[in-house]
Design a protein around this motif. Structure first.
Motif, PDB file in Angstrom:
ATOM      1  N   ASP A 183      22.588 -72.251-117.500  1.00  0.00           N
ATOM      2  CA  ASP A 183      23.874 -72.324-116.801  1.00  0.00           C
ATOM      3  C   ASP A 183      24.379 -70.938-116.403  1.00  0.00           C
ATOM      4  O   ASP A 183      24.979 -70.765-115.327  1.00  0.00           O
ATOM      5  N   ARG A 184      24.146 -69.949-117.244  1.00  0.00           N
ATOM      6  CA  ARG A 184      24.577 -68.587-116.927  1.00  0.00           C
ATOM      7  C   ARG A 184      23.763 -68.028-115.755  1.00  0.00           C
ATOM      8  O   ARG A 184      24.303 -67.366-114.860  1.00  0.00           O
ATOM      9  N   LEU A 185      22.459 -68.302-115.760  1.00  0.00           N
ATOM     10  CA  LEU A 185      21.608 -67.819-114.671  1.00  0.00           C
ATOM     11  C   LEU A 185      21.947 -68.504-113.345  1.00  0.00           C
ATOM     12  O   LEU A 185      21.800 -67.903-112.271  1.00  0.00           O
ATOM     13  N   ALA A 186      22.397 -69.754-113.418  1.00  0.00           N
ATOM     14  CA  ALA A 186      22.726 -70.494-112.197  1.00  0.00           C
ATOM     15  C   ALA A 186      23.809 -69.798-111.390  1.00  0.00           C
ATOM     16  O   ALA A 186      23.833 -69.866-110.161  1.00  0.00           O
ATOM     17  N   LYS A 187      24.716 -69.125-112.068  1.00  0.00           N
ATOM     18  CA  LYS A 187      25.793 -68.419-111.381  1.00  0.00           C
ATOM     19  C   LYS A 187      25.285 -67.214-110.598  1.00  0.00           C
ATOM     20  O   LYS A 187      25.985 -66.675-109.734  1.00  0.00           O
TER      21      LYS A 187
END
Length: 324
Positions: A31-35
């Motif tokens: 989820d953090r990388l998706a940003k």
């Protein structure tokens, strides 16, 4: 990264694929990388190599009551932008993410959703517009639904090994038809990517990419209306069957699918061109016939008056260097 978009864009162009691979392999930080993801989209200046959008940017521009993040995949930006699947989407002002790298679809499949919004492939059979647009288009299609039953039945019977289902579709504005894919099957682009892999499994391909496609027809297009007329006049029309095959061939290509029988398509196209110019394809000409035809054409051209010579007489014989 606010205020440093230009710097991050250069970082992304150099290392973006590593972030995408991180989403596939690092579940804990997915989820953090998706940003950090950047993509091209219909709201970007696609002629500018530095123009990208983030998923947060996409969400901020969504239409009222829009429930999905729309995307479409293909070999290149030009192919994706010109896809018939996007005609109504773009006309109604939706933003569509353009996926052109091999890894892109895998990334969105691993994410499944972003900020509570699911990703929606523009080429899948379960495609949906936002609620208000869905109601408007459904109302528009209501009358056509009954009128086109004979044509839907005709297409299914004319292409039994190529089409599993025929349905009316509002996702096109300029194209007569498209071939959509199963909700949980491979997209056309994913099929091409998988076929290119050295160790792809034929059994998996048969399950994920059925031979029979879902044909979606645009009931407002002149070609489909003409087909409906032909079928209503003659439910066994050979002309209608031939036109259906040509429409299927065109949709197979424009929808981005792997063409398994290019010779068949080429033969049908040759036949169409021959019928248009009234040429008999049953036999080849002999060398004597060719010589005779060339000789007769040469004699005709020699006997014809020279237009330049006539022009010289009419203008008093001036050439390019004469001054008036």
């Amino acid at each position: 990264l606010s205020g440093k978009e230009g710097i991050y864009t250069q970082f992304w162009k150099a290392h973006g694929k590593m972030i995408k691979f991180g989403i596939l392999e690092d579940e804990q930080n997915r989820d953090r990388l998706a940003k950090l993801l950047l993509f091209k989209s219909s709201k970007c200046n696609t002629s500018n190599s530095d123009s990208f959008m983030s998923l947060d940017g996409y969400v901020s521009r969504m239409k009222p009551k829009q429930e999905y993040i729309y995307y479409h995949s293909g070999e290149s930006l030009d192919q994706v932008q010109q896809s018939p699947f996007l005609e109504t989407l773009l006309e109604l002002g939706y933003e569509v993410i353009y996926l052109t790298e091999v890894i892109d679809e895998h990334v969105l499949q691993y994410l499944a959703d972003y900020d509570g919004l699911k990703f929606m492939a523009a080429s899948k059979e379960n495609f949906k517009f936002a609620e208000d647009d869905h109601k408007m288009l459904k109302k528009k299609m209501k009358r056509a639904k009954t009128a086109f039953k004979p044509l839907k039945k005709f297409i299914t019977s004319a292409l039994p090994e190529k089409v599993s289902k025929v349905k009316l579709s509002a996702r096109m504005t300029k194209s007569p038809c498209v071939l959509s894919t199963l909700q949980f099957g491979y997209s056309a682009h994913m099929e091409l990517v998988t076929r290119a892999q050295a160790y792809h499994d034929p059994d998996t391909m048969r399950m994920m990419v059925p031979k029979e496609k879902i044909m979606e027809i645009n009931p407002f297009h002149p070609l489909t209306l003409k087909l409906l007329d032909l079928v209503l006049d003659d439910p066994l029309s050979d002309r209608a069957k031939a036109l259906v095959e040509h429409m299927y061939d065109a949709a197979l290509v424009s929808s981005g699918y792997f063409v398994s029988s290019p010779n068949e398509i080429a033969d049908r196209m040759t036949g169409l061109v021959a019928s248009e110019i009234d040429v008999d394809l049953t036999g080849l000409a002999s060398d004597e016939e060719i010589e005779t035809r060339v000789a007769s054409k040469s004699q005709s051209s020699e006997s014809a008056p020279d237009e330049n010579e006539n022009l010289d007489h009419e203008t008093g014989g001036f050439d390019d260097h004469d001054e008036l």
